[in-house]
Design a protein around this motif. Structure first.
Motif, PDB file in Angstrom:
ATOM      1  N   ASN A 140      45.621  30.925  53.811  1.00 33.18           N
ATOM      2  CA  ASN A 140      44.970  32.052  53.138  1.00 33.18           C
ATOM      3  C   ASN A 140      45.946  33.154  52.747  1.00 33.18           C
ATOM      4  OD1 ASN A 140      42.010  31.362  53.333  1.00 33.18           O
ATOM      5  ND2 ASN A 140      42.557  31.268  55.509  1.00 33.18           N
ATOM      6  N   PHE A 141      47.122  33.155  53.343  1.00 35.21           N
ATOM      7  CA  PHE A 141      48.032  34.281  53.174  1.00 35.21           C
ATOM      8  C   PHE A 141      49.370  33.852  52.575  1.00 35.21           C
ATOM      9  CE2 PHE A 141      45.474  34.496  57.078  1.00 35.21           C
ATOM     10  CZ  PHE A 141      44.505  35.354  56.604  1.00 35.21           C
ATOM     11  N   LEU A 142      49.362  32.694  51.914  1.00 30.68           N
ATOM     12  CA  LEU A 142      50.582  32.181  51.306  1.00 30.68           C
ATOM     13  C   LEU A 142      50.389  31.947  49.813  1.00 30.68           C
ATOM     14  CD1 LEU A 142      51.957  29.545  53.844  1.00 30.68           C
ATOM     15  CD2 LEU A 142      53.085  31.649  53.109  1.00 30.68           C
ATOM     16  N   ASP A 143      51.433  32.253  49.062  1.00 29.20           N
ATOM     17  CA  ASP A 143      51.443  31.905  47.649  1.00 29.20           C
ATOM     18  C   ASP A 143      51.299  30.389  47.516  1.00 29.20           C
ATOM     19  OD1 ASP A 143      52.016  32.600  44.800  1.00 29.20           O
ATOM     20  OD2 ASP A 143      53.696  31.248  45.155  1.00 29.20           O
ATOM     21  N   GLY A 144      50.574  29.973  46.498  1.00 29.20           N
ATOM     22  CA  GLY A 144      50.353  28.549  46.286  1.00 29.20           C
ATOM     23  C   GLY A 144      48.978  28.093  46.710  1.00 29.20           C
ATOM     24  N   PHE A 145      48.248  28.947  47.420  1.00 28.06           N
ATOM     25  CA  PHE A 145      46.905  28.586  47.883  1.00 28.06           C
ATOM     26  C   PHE A 145      45.829  29.485  47.281  1.00 28.06           C
ATOM     27  CE2 PHE A 145      49.770  26.913  51.087  1.00 28.06           C
ATOM     28  CZ  PHE A 145      49.256  25.656  51.328  1.00 28.06           C
ATOM     29  N   ASP A 146      46.197  30.274  46.269  1.00 25.49           N
ATOM     30  CA  ASP A 146      45.203  31.140  45.629  1.00 25.49           C
ATOM     31  C   ASP A 146      44.055  30.319  45.054  1.00 25.49           C
ATOM     32  OD1 ASP A 146      46.531  33.449  46.213  1.00 25.49           O
ATOM     33  OD2 ASP A 146      47.476  33.671  44.261  1.00 25.49           O
ATOM     34  N   ASN A 147      42.863  30.903  45.128  1.00 28.56           N
ATOM     35  CA  ASN A 147      41.662  30.278  44.562  1.00 28.56           C
ATOM     36  C   ASN A 147      41.372  28.924  45.200  1.00 28.56           C
ATOM     37  OD1 ASN A 147      41.252  32.434  42.615  1.00 28.56           O
ATOM     38  ND2 ASN A 147      43.024  31.588  41.543  1.00 28.56           N
ATOM     39  N   GLY A 148      41.754  28.779  46.466  1.00 26.86           N
ATOM     40  CA  GLY A 148      41.444  27.562  47.203  1.00 26.86           C
ATOM     41  C   GLY A 148      40.012  27.558  47.697  1.00 26.86           C
ATOM     42  N   SER A 149      39.707  26.616  48.543  1.00 31.09           N
ATOM     43  CA  SER A 149      38.327  26.412  48.984  1.00 31.09           C
ATOM     44  C   SER A 149      37.766  27.597  49.758  1.00 31.09           C
ATOM     45  CB  SER A 149      38.249  25.161  49.862  1.00 31.09           C
ATOM     46  OG  SER A 149      39.075  25.305  51.021  1.00 31.09           O
ATOM     47  N   GLU A 150      38.636  28.378  50.383  1.00 30.17           N
ATOM     48  CA  GLU A 150      38.158  29.491  51.201  1.00 30.17           C
ATOM     49  C   GLU A 150      38.034  30.790  50.419  1.00 30.17           C
ATOM     50  OE1 GLU A 150      38.967  31.428  55.625  1.00 30.17           O
ATOM     51  OE2 GLU A 150      39.884  29.522  55.055  1.00 30.17           O
ATOM     52  N   SER A 151      38.654  30.853  49.252  1.00 35.30           N
ATOM     53  CA  SER A 151      38.625  32.070  48.447  1.00 35.30           C
ATOM     54  C   SER A 151      37.348  32.091  47.607  1.00 35.30           C
ATOM     55  CB  SER A 151      39.852  32.126  47.541  1.00 35.30           C
ATOM     56  OG  SER A 151      39.820  33.277  46.725  1.00 35.30           O
ATOM     57  N   ILE A 152      36.406  32.922  47.997  1.00 34.28           N
ATOM     58  CA  ILE A 152      35.114  32.994  47.312  1.00 34.28           C
ATOM     59  C   ILE A 152      35.154  34.016  46.184  1.00 34.28           C
ATOM     60  CG2 ILE A 152      32.642  33.392  47.607  1.00 34.28           C
ATOM     61  CD1 ILE A 152      33.782  30.878  49.022  1.00 34.28           C
ATOM     62  N   TRP A 153      35.856  35.126  46.402  1.00 36.71           N
ATOM     63  CA  TRP A 153      35.945  36.164  45.377  1.00 36.71           C
ATOM     64  C   TRP A 153      37.248  36.919  45.594  1.00 36.71           C
ATOM     65  CZ3 TRP A 153      35.378  37.588  40.822  1.00 36.71           C
ATOM     66  CH2 TRP A 153      35.363  38.922  40.410  1.00 36.71           C
ATOM     67  N   ALA A 154      38.066  36.999  44.540  1.00 37.10           N
ATOM     68  CA  ALA A 154      39.403  37.574  44.694  1.00 37.10           C
ATOM     69  C   ALA A 154      39.825  38.304  43.437  1.00 37.10           C
ATOM     70  CB  ALA A 154      40.415  36.468  45.011  1.00 37.10           C
ATOM     71  N   ALA A 155      40.671  39.319  43.625  1.00 39.80           N
ATOM     72  CA  ALA A 155      41.370  39.958  42.513  1.00 39.80           C
ATOM     73  C   ALA A 155      42.525  39.053  42.130  1.00 39.80           C
ATOM     74  CB  ALA A 155      41.883  41.329  42.925  1.00 39.80           C
ATOM     75  N   GLN A 156      42.633  38.766  40.821  1.00 39.52           N
ATOM     76  CA  GLN A 156      43.618  37.809  40.333  1.00 39.52           C
ATOM     77  C   GLN A 156      44.889  38.528  39.872  1.00 39.52           C
ATOM     78  OE1 GLN A 156      42.837  34.354  40.154  1.00 39.52           O
ATOM     79  NE2 GLN A 156      41.000  34.942  41.291  1.00 39.52           N
ATOM     80  N   PHE A 157      46.035  37.984  40.262  1.00 42.64           N
ATOM     81  CA  PHE A 157      47.317  38.517  39.821  1.00 42.64           C
ATOM     82  C   PHE A 157      48.198  37.378  39.320  1.00 42.64           C
ATOM     83  CE2 PHE A 157      45.651  41.533  42.911  1.00 42.64           C
ATOM     84  CZ  PHE A 157      45.743  42.718  42.196  1.00 42.64           C
ATOM     85  N   SER A 158      49.228  37.729  38.553  1.00 40.55           N
ATOM     86  CA  SER A 158      50.083  36.694  37.972  1.00 40.55           C
ATOM     87  C   SER A 158      51.496  37.225  37.784  1.00 40.55           C
ATOM     88  CB  SER A 158      49.520  36.223  36.627  1.00 40.55           C
ATOM     89  OG  SER A 158      49.496  37.290  35.695  1.00 40.55           O
TER      90      SER A 158
END
Length: 580
Positions: A270-288
């Protein structure tokens, strides 16, 4: 760069949204196009993108995504940190619960207020134009309306957590109605206004969306579960919990069951780059990052918080784990938390001649401590060797002012400096790692809380045990640094009493979401903020002199003051919170 399906922000948004209006409730993005041009299908889609960007237009001095200031330092999870109490002294005042004069030296919460209302205005501006479009000309009209109402509800929800009583601004209001809007409504009325927007989203969004990052029905269901849980703990005018509404608790369960998600197999994902928008992320602010824009779309909301290690990070050593929170990760012989006695004896309370903080023999730990806290002598961000990023063993020297704030660091919000997600602007660090607003673990524990409160105790405990099982299986990365370290984490018997089950639930939320900014708001929801935080300060001030004068005042400090500027600008239309 993240998967190019991730929906974030486009050049059109940059055209529309380059200026701000002095009146934040009437804020409309200014640009170079006429309203007729704006109302084309392509440009309507651009306004929706701009509204998404609004909820992530974050900054270190007016945060609206990560709640490390308002929900973590304000609670018992963390100290302000930095270079002493005068460094960003307004956060020191939050930590002392010393905000009796609104806006006197407080520039952070007023900026947060404005930033949230700018995001709301973006959603409303897009809705005004989309409402006028025909389905024939704009086939995705209802879908985009649902997304925009979700975004508007999200921002109002965040404001309510901070200020309790806020004006609810919608696109159908005239300029005069916006100018005369008040915050004078009951707690239930405001909750229901926010819920109406989420309900529209819930009823009109697909369960998932092809473009990752857009709101969907699952996110709306999660937010409704969260909202109804907060609403279930009914408060009086001085913020005391007077009753718990069982019908609202049942809604929590029903909505939680409609959320599509799963726990990451390893807590650290949950706290590493590469796992964004995975199964546990229900709602997130998106960055790039490396996204074709001039400076990329990275988050600097935690830019002050990197370790004070000039060769690896830079500045500024804020948001440091408290001794109380570190102690909470101790476990007993069954691998269960020491719910009542965890703070009797400090752990990692000294540093040896090698700059390491040893663990006394016989102490066992919940492994989540080493995903959460930087501890001298232990791997930082799962690095236990010297590599191109340098030596990543957390070092005592990384603490900027250990004489004031100790030497524990924060780890969840950090990335390794050789990460492709990492940007350094002067001394400040930004990353393209998303900021999660809701994890699936949240949804599970909200449901567990509702079940236990409704006397379905064994079902609630079973959910807590799912969270603990995941924690027990999160030891595969390099997280410990010595043979004396022992991880022991067990599960609770399903036969706990309701009282003990609630105590276990509340403790589990603290361990699972430590330093993610949830703690203060949980305590307020439960009606326990004054009791817990004054108890915390009474002990912690014997270890940290800067807390000597801290005192939480019940009936006042549960919420922040309405910014005085906003009261003045409206000619006194907004009612100030009690005690200010």
């Amino acid at each position: 760069m993240k998967n190019n399906k991730i929906f974030l922000i486009g050049l059109l948004a940059m055209v529309f949204l380059t200026a701000c209006n002095e009146d934040v409730l009437e804020y409309k993005p200014e640009g170079l196009l006429s309203q007729a041009d704006v109302s084309t299908t392509e440009n309507l889609e651009g306004l929706v993108i701009a509204a998404y960007a609004g909820i992530a237009n974050d900054e270190m001095v007016g945060p609206i995504t990560h709640q490390w200031v308002y929900g973590s330092v304000r609670a018992d999870d963390a100290y302000k940190g930095g270079g002493g109490i005068g460094d960003v002294d307004v956060i020191n005042r939050y930590e002392m619960y010393n905000l009796t004069i609104p806006d006197y030296g407080d520039w952070m919460t007023p900026k947060t207020w404005v930033n949230h209302y700018k995001a709301i205005s973006r959603a409303n501006f897009a809705l005004e134009l989309i409402n006028e479009a025909s389905e024939a000309d704009f086939p995705k009209k209802t879908l985009r309306q649902a997304e925009l109402r979700f975004l508007r509800a999200h921002s109002h929800f965040m404001l309510k957590l901070l200020f309790k009583k806020v004006p609810y601004i919608v696109e159908t209001m005239t300029a005069e109605e916006k100018a005369n809007a008040t915050n004078d409504m009951t707690n239930d009325e405001l909750w229901n206004m926010i819920a109406d927007d989420f309900l529209f989203a819930y009823n009109n969004l697909p369960q998932s969306q092809d473009e990752v990052g857009r709101a969907d029905r699952s996110a709306a269901a999660a937010y409704l579960a969260k909202l109804r849980l907060y609403q279930a703990y009914e408060q009086n005018d001085t913020h005391q919990v007077t009753s718990i509404n069982p019908a609202r608790l049942q809604e929590v369960i029903d909505y939680a069951d409609d959320v599509t998600g799963a726990l990451e197999p390893d807590f650290g994902n949950n706290f590493l780059d590469g796992f964004d928008n995975g199964s546990e992320s229900i709602w997130a602010a998106q960055f790039s990052i490396n996204d074709g824009t001039l400076v990329s779309r990275v988050s600097f909301v935690t830019g002050l918080n990197s370790p004070n290690s000039t060769e690896l990070y830079g500045c500024c050593g804020f948001h440091l784990a408290s001794q109380n929170m570190v102690n909470a990760f101790k476990t007993d012989t069954n691998g269960l938390p020491l719910l009542d006695t965890f703070n009797d004896v400090d752990i990692f309370d000294s540093v040896d001649g090698n700059g390491k903080a040893p663990l006394a023999p016989g102490i066992t730990l919940d492994p989540r401590i080493d995903h959460t806290v930087g501890i001298p002598g232990r791997p930082f961000k799962y690095r236990n060797t010297v590599n191109e990023a340098g030596d990543m063993i957390y070092n005592f020297s990384w603490a900027r002012d250990p004489g004031v704030y100790g030497y524990f660091g924060n780890m969840k919000e950090q990335q390794a400096p050789d990460c492709s997600c990492y940007v350094k602007e002067g001394p400040f660090v930004g990353t393209s790692k998303n900021v999660d607003f809701i994890r699936y673990a949240d949804v599970l524990l909200w449901k567990a809380e509702a079940l236990i409160q409704l006397n379905q105790v064994s079902q609630g405990i079973a959910i807590i045990n799912r969270i603990r099982d995941r924690a027990a299986n999160s030891t595969n990365r390099p997280i410990n640094a010595g043979a004396t370290d022992v991880y022991a984490i067990g599960t609770y018997p399903l036969t706990l009493s309701k009282e003990d089950a609630l105590k276990a639930l509340k403790f589990e939320r603290r361990l699972e979401f430590a330093m993610e900014g949830a703690r203060f708001f949980d305590l307020v929801r439960w009606g326990q903020a004054a009791q817990v935080l004054n108890g915390y300060v009474a002990v912690e001030k014997t270890k940290r002199d800067f807390l000597a004068n801290a005192q939480f005042t019940a009936g006042r400090d549960e919420y922040y003051p309405i910014p005085q500027r906003e009261i003045d600008v409206t000619g006194g239309l907004y009612t100030q919170n009690p005690g200010y």
